[in-house]
Motif scaffolding. Sequence first.
Motif, PDB file in Angstrom:
ATOM      1  N   VAL A 112     -23.560  12.415 -43.446  1.00 58.10           N
ATOM      2  CA  VAL A 112     -22.282  12.028 -44.058  1.00 58.10           C
ATOM      3  C   VAL A 112     -22.522  11.363 -45.409  1.00 58.10           C
ATOM      4  O   VAL A 112     -21.852  11.670 -46.406  1.00 58.10           O
ATOM      5  N   ILE A 113     -23.498  10.452 -45.445  1.00 52.94           N
ATOM      6  CA  ILE A 113     -23.812   9.757 -46.697  1.00 52.94           C
ATOM      7  C   ILE A 113     -24.304  10.744 -47.750  1.00 52.94           C
ATOM      8  O   ILE A 113     -23.884  10.690 -48.920  1.00 52.94           O
ATOM      9  N   ALA A 114     -25.189  11.659 -47.360  1.00 51.76           N
ATOM     10  CA  ALA A 114     -25.732  12.644 -48.299  1.00 51.76           C
ATOM     11  C   ALA A 114     -24.635  13.550 -48.840  1.00 51.76           C
ATOM     12  O   ALA A 114     -24.626  13.884 -50.035  1.00 51.76           O
ATOM     13  N   THR A 115     -23.704  13.933 -47.972  1.00 54.33           N
ATOM     14  CA  THR A 115     -22.607  14.805 -48.410  1.00 54.33           C
ATOM     15  C   THR A 115     -21.769  14.136 -49.476  1.00 54.33           C
ATOM     16  O   THR A 115     -21.445  14.732 -50.514  1.00 54.33           O
ATOM     17  N   GLY A 116     -21.407  12.874 -49.236  1.00 56.10           N
ATOM     18  CA  GLY A 116     -20.619  12.131 -50.223  1.00 56.10           C
ATOM     19  C   GLY A 116     -21.366  11.928 -51.520  1.00 56.10           C
ATOM     20  O   GLY A 116     -20.807  12.087 -52.620  1.00 56.10           O
ATOM     21  N   LEU A 117     -22.647  11.584 -51.423  1.00 58.62           N
ATOM     22  CA  LEU A 117     -23.452  11.353 -52.620  1.00 58.62           C
ATOM     23  C   LEU A 117     -23.567  12.624 -53.459  1.00 58.62           C
ATOM     24  O   LEU A 117     -23.395  12.584 -54.693  1.00 58.62           O
ATOM     25  N   ILE A 118     -23.858  13.750 -52.805  1.00 59.45           N
ATOM     26  CA  ILE A 118     -24.048  15.006 -53.536  1.00 59.45           C
ATOM     27  C   ILE A 118     -22.752  15.429 -54.225  1.00 59.45           C
ATOM     28  O   ILE A 118     -22.767  15.890 -55.377  1.00 59.45           O
ATOM     29  N   PHE A 119     -21.634  15.269 -53.541  1.00 60.53           N
ATOM     30  CA  PHE A 119     -20.352  15.641 -54.162  1.00 60.53           C
ATOM     31  C   PHE A 119     -20.085  14.784 -55.394  1.00 60.53           C
ATOM     32  O   PHE A 119     -19.712  15.303 -56.463  1.00 60.53           O
ATOM     33  N   ILE A 120     -20.268  13.476 -55.281  1.00 60.12           N
ATOM     34  CA  ILE A 120     -20.023  12.571 -56.410  1.00 60.12           C
ATOM     35  C   ILE A 120     -20.968  12.886 -57.564  1.00 60.12           C
ATOM     36  O   ILE A 120     -20.557  12.929 -58.734  1.00 60.12           O
TER      37      ILE A 120
END
Length: 274
Positions: A93-101
């Motif tokens: 979940v954290i990686a998904t948010g980071l990559i999108f941002i």
Amino acid sequence: MTNEARVTLAGALIAVSNFIGNVAAPASVLLTPVVILIVSYVLIRAEMKLSYRVLLIVVAIVLNDFFIKLFAGGTHDMAGAGFINLFLLFGLVIATGLIFIELKFAQKNDFKNAFLSSLLIPAVGSLYIYYFGFFGLIYSKPISDTAAISRQSGAFLGHLQFSEDIVAYSSDSVMLIGGWSEQERKINHKGLFQKEGYSDNILYVVKAHHNFKSHSSSLYFQVNSKDVNGSSPVDSTIYFSLPKSDTLVYLTFFKIRGPIAGDSILQQVKINIK
């Protein structure tokens, strides 16, 4: 930082985390979200095609989970596997948010590319957990719901025959209406491919009907023992596992009326496989 340096840094971080986990479990499990966050940030900023960057992140996340389950604390049991998978999900979940941002706002990709690329992380992660969630474990499959299903699976051994069909105390009674035995099936997932086999145990499944009005009025049972300590309450399905070498199988039923006493024993029911 060069691409080679970024890949080396990500690999070193995974190695160090799992070394710590190997000597001080479950450190690497608890560090999983942090490791995934740092590795994702380092790799998403590499100078290469976006698809390659996302692929590298997925490979890094999978390798970290493999090392945890094999060397850094292991899964040990089903609860341990769930614990490891929970922290892996946090990391995804954290990686998904980071990559999108990072893709949308820092690297100025359009919304579609940023969204779809980041979405690959939880999509691949979910598929990975579905198959490798219990990687490193040998665990038992649950009992079959019916004798027909047991036959279809090839585990069925025979129907059960009881020396007595009814166990009664005052207004409480239990009727043993049938049952079957089957081989205990084991899943070995210590390798990349799951292997299903049989253990040296036999599962016994007893279907019962009772008229208990509340838990306080229920009867209890014990397998191959007259000791009420450790007995279990009778339910509509009674199941237990015994080694194949146990040729004598009997259930002892108890009525617990407060302090445990010798006269709690009601009767014994012998079980045979037809």
